[in-house]
Design a protein around this motif. Structure first.
Motif, PDB file in Angstrom:
ATOM      1  N   VAL A 129      89.352  44.585  51.449  1.00 12.41           N
ATOM      2  CA  VAL A 129      89.257  45.750  52.336  1.00 12.41           C
ATOM      3  C   VAL A 129      88.039  46.589  51.983  1.00 12.41           C
ATOM      4  O   VAL A 129      87.296  47.082  52.847  1.00 12.41           O
ATOM      5  N   ILE A 130      87.797  46.789  50.696  1.00 14.57           N
ATOM      6  CA  ILE A 130      86.644  47.586  50.264  1.00 14.57           C
ATOM      7  C   ILE A 130      85.333  46.915  50.681  1.00 14.57           C
ATOM      8  O   ILE A 130      84.383  47.580  51.141  1.00 14.57           O
ATOM      9  N   ALA A 131      85.248  45.596  50.559  1.00 13.86           N
ATOM     10  CA  ALA A 131      84.018  44.875  50.943  1.00 13.86           C
ATOM     11  C   ALA A 131      83.759  44.994  52.428  1.00 13.86           C
ATOM     12  O   ALA A 131      82.617  45.222  52.880  1.00 13.86           O
ATOM     13  N   VAL A 132      84.805  44.848  53.250  1.00 13.67           N
ATOM     14  CA  VAL A 132      84.637  44.961  54.706  1.00 13.67           C
ATOM     15  C   VAL A 132      84.186  46.360  55.086  1.00 13.67           C
ATOM     16  O   VAL A 132      83.308  46.564  55.934  1.00 13.67           O
ATOM     17  N   ALA A 133      84.769  47.384  54.464  1.00 11.69           N
ATOM     18  CA  ALA A 133      84.376  48.754  54.761  1.00 11.69           C
ATOM     19  C   ALA A 133      82.917  49.007  54.379  1.00 11.69           C
ATOM     20  O   ALA A 133      82.170  49.696  55.079  1.00 11.69           O
ATOM     21  N   GLY A 134      82.486  48.470  53.249  1.00 15.99           N
ATOM     22  CA  GLY A 134      81.091  48.649  52.836  1.00 15.99           C
ATOM     23  C   GLY A 134      80.117  48.000  53.813  1.00 15.99           C
ATOM     24  O   GLY A 134      79.061  48.562  54.143  1.00 15.99           O
ATOM     25  N   ILE A 135      80.451  46.801  54.277  1.00 11.41           N
ATOM     26  CA  ILE A 135      79.567  46.118  55.237  1.00 11.41           C
ATOM     27  C   ILE A 135      79.475  46.905  56.533  1.00 11.41           C
ATOM     28  O   ILE A 135      78.394  47.066  57.136  1.00 11.41           O
ATOM     29  N   ALA A 136      80.626  47.440  56.995  1.00 11.72           N
ATOM     30  CA  ALA A 136      80.617  48.218  58.232  1.00 11.72           C
ATOM     31  C   ALA A 136      79.788  49.484  58.087  1.00 11.72           C
ATOM     32  O   ALA A 136      79.032  49.866  58.987  1.00 11.72           O
ATOM     33  N   ALA A 137      79.900  50.139  56.953  1.00  9.53           N
ATOM     34  CA  ALA A 137      79.113  51.355  56.744  1.00  9.53           C
ATOM     35  C   ALA A 137      77.617  51.059  56.696  1.00  9.53           C
ATOM     36  O   ALA A 137      76.796  51.803  57.259  1.00  9.53           O
ATOM     37  N   ALA A 138      77.233  49.970  56.061  1.00  8.72           N
ATOM     38  CA  ALA A 138      75.815  49.604  55.995  1.00  8.72           C
ATOM     39  C   ALA A 138      75.262  49.273  57.378  1.00  8.72           C
ATOM     40  O   ALA A 138      74.135  49.642  57.730  1.00  8.72           O
ATOM     41  N   SER A 139      76.069  48.570  58.191  1.00  2.84           N
ATOM     42  CA  SER A 139      75.624  48.237  59.548  1.00  2.84           C
ATOM     43  C   SER A 139      75.441  49.481  60.390  1.00  2.84           C
ATOM     44  O   SER A 139      74.471  49.615  61.155  1.00  2.84           O
ATOM     45  N   ALA A 140      76.387  50.432  60.268  1.00  8.07           N
ATOM     46  CA  ALA A 140      76.250  51.671  61.036  1.00  8.07           C
ATOM     47  C   ALA A 140      75.017  52.464  60.623  1.00  8.07           C
ATOM     48  O   ALA A 140      74.294  53.026  61.460  1.00  8.07           O
ATOM     49  N   ALA A 141      74.731  52.505  59.316  1.00  9.54           N
ATOM     50  CA  ALA A 141      73.554  53.222  58.847  1.00  9.54           C
ATOM     51  C   ALA A 141      72.264  52.582  59.359  1.00  9.54           C
ATOM     52  O   ALA A 141      71.311  53.265  59.750  1.00  9.54           O
ATOM     53  N   ALA A 142      72.243  51.248  59.376  1.00 11.30           N
ATOM     54  CA  ALA A 142      71.053  50.549  59.876  1.00 11.30           C
ATOM     55  C   ALA A 142      70.842  50.803  61.364  1.00 11.30           C
ATOM     56  O   ALA A 142      69.720  51.005  61.840  1.00 11.30           O
ATOM     57  N   TRP A 143      71.935  50.801  62.128  1.00  9.54           N
ATOM     58  CA  TRP A 143      71.805  51.042  63.576  1.00  9.54           C
ATOM     59  C   TRP A 143      71.302  52.451  63.827  1.00  9.54           C
ATOM     60  O   TRP A 143      70.469  52.663  64.686  1.00  9.54           O
TER      61      TRP A 143
END
Length: 437
Positions: free
Chosen positions: A9-23
């Motif tokens: 769960v922590i890994a998925v949340a981190g990936i989602a946050a990084a994608s949002a920051a990049a967008w």
């Protein structure tokens, strides 16, 4: 074991946050300081101008007027207008040769004499018999008038006279066959016999070629049978004489189409009174069907085929002076030449068409920009007709050369030498325009 789902769960949340920051970083609003208030405000005008600058860049060329020739290329061989290999009709021994190799001879000139002693003796014998037969027949005619002989004797003497005359004609014809004469005016080849040789009937002696006019025989596909007519001209180039060309007049077209190659045979005539050409030479023939002085041509890169239809992109005035509007126009093409295509319908002289970058035009009427003149391969340098494109000062490399049309090449290139030399012109009528004897 219970902590493993937590790690996922922590890994998925981190990936989602990084994608949002990049967008957000890629789509963040651009701000510019206000000159009066010093505050930062968005610049919609800049984005609008950026959209205009995103118009695709294309290369262009103008529709040019030039002279086009409707022709077809073929290969052929040169043949003598008249050619013969002299051969004796009867056997005999050569007693005299009255020509030299490669010498011009006249029609009826005695070339080779065979031994004719026996035939001449037979001729004298036949003449003596004919003299006796004439005397007997005349005497019988006198006697029958006096009633001393019957009419039957007169008829027999008349028949004997006819037989004597036939024997004399046969002896003279046999003696004449031992004299080999030239059948027409021409040039002799290299003889293969000498004085004293015994020749059988049909043996080769020497060939005679009429070189004042040469025939060029070539073949064209059957689709050209309706275009080429007797009297039209064809240009002939000889590989053995590079840089020169001759004009041939079409004399005849074979009415039979070759079933194997689906081609028609054509014979042209070349004036060769200067004896520059020889029979048997390999020739490259360009059959000319017609010429158009004011033909519109475009570079072949401008053609966009779609199924059975052909289009080009024509440039019209755009929203500003730096851009144009691309309009897709259906055209009808005519002749094709290396690098050029004739436009029969759809364009007019002076129109600008797109030659490179058609795939960037997504819709009809889309704004486009022409390539700058200072860049290599620019459309402006291709449209302009003066000299090569200037070198790029940043890179020091020369720009791509401009496109040169066929009309410009013909004016700049030196003319090809014709088949006749000005220092000597043969007298008399053109042998290709007079009836053969």
């Amino acid at each position: 074991m219970a902590s493993k789902p937590l790690y996922v769960v922590i890994a998925v949340a981190g990936i989602a946050a990084a994608s949002a920051a990049a967008w957000w970083y890629q789509h963040r609003p651009t701000t510019a300081p206000d000159a009066t208030s010093g505050s930062t405000t968005s610049a919609p005008a800049s984005s609008a101008s950026g959209g205009a600058n995103r118009a695709p860049v294309v290369e262009v060329a103008r529709v040019e007027m030039t002279r086009l020739t409707d022709d077809a290329q073929a290969v052929g061989s040169l043949r003598s207008r008249q050619s013969v290999m002299l051969r004796p009709e009867v056997s005999g021994r050569v007693t005299r040769i009255n020509f030299r190799d490669g010498e011009r001879v006249r029609r009826g000139q005695l070339l080779v004499q065979l031994d004719d002693q026996l035939p001449l003796a037979q001729v004298q014998q036949a003449r003596a018999e004919l003299s006796i037969a004439r005397a007997n027949h005349k005497r019988n005619q006198d006697l029958v008038g006096q009633g001393f002989i019957s009419q039957r004797s007169v008829d027999e003497s008349a028949a004997n006279l006819q037989v004597a005359e036939a024997k004399l004609a046969l002896a003279e014809a046999t003696a004449a066959r031992l004299k080999i004469v030239a059948p027409f005016d021409g040039i002799t080849g290299i003889r293969t016999v000498n004085v004293g040789d015994y020749l059988k009937d049909g043996a080769d002696i020497v060939n005679i070629e009429d070189l004042d006019a040469l025939f060029v025989d070539f073949r064209l596909p059957e689709r050209f049978q309706g275009k080429l007519q007797p009297g039209r001209q064809a240009l002939v180039q000889i590989d053995a004489l590079p840089g020169r060309r001759w004009t041939a007049v079409v004399q005849a077209i074979d009415p039979l189409v070759d079933a194997n190659g689906r081609s028609i045979g054509i014979r042209g005539c070349i004036d060769n009174r200067q004896l520059q050409l020889r029979p048997g030479m390999f020739a490259r023939v360009t059959a000319v069907f017609g010429e158009r002085d004011h033909a519109m041509v475009v570079p072949e890169e401008a053609i966009v085929p779609q199924g059975n239809r052909v289009f080009v992109y024509r440039l019209a005035d755009g929203p500003d002076q730096d851009s144009k509007t691309a309009q897709r126009v259906e055209v009808k093409v005519g002749l094709r030449r290396p690098g050029q295509v004739e436009i029969v319908q759809g364009l007019k002289a002076g129109d600008m068409v797109v030659t490179a970058g058609q795939q960037r035009i997504q819709r009809d009427g889309m704004p486009v920009r022409m390539m700058d003149s200072g860049r290599p391969g620019s459309g402006a340098s291709q449209v302009a007709g003066a000299g090569p494109a200037p070198a790029d000062p940043a890179s020091g490399a020369a720009s791509a050369p401009r496109r040169v049309l066929a009309s410009q090449v013909s004016e700049a290139a030196p003319p090809v030498a014709s088949g006749s030399r000005p220092e000597h012109v043969a007298a008399g009528p053109n042998p290709c325009n007079v009836a053969k004897k």
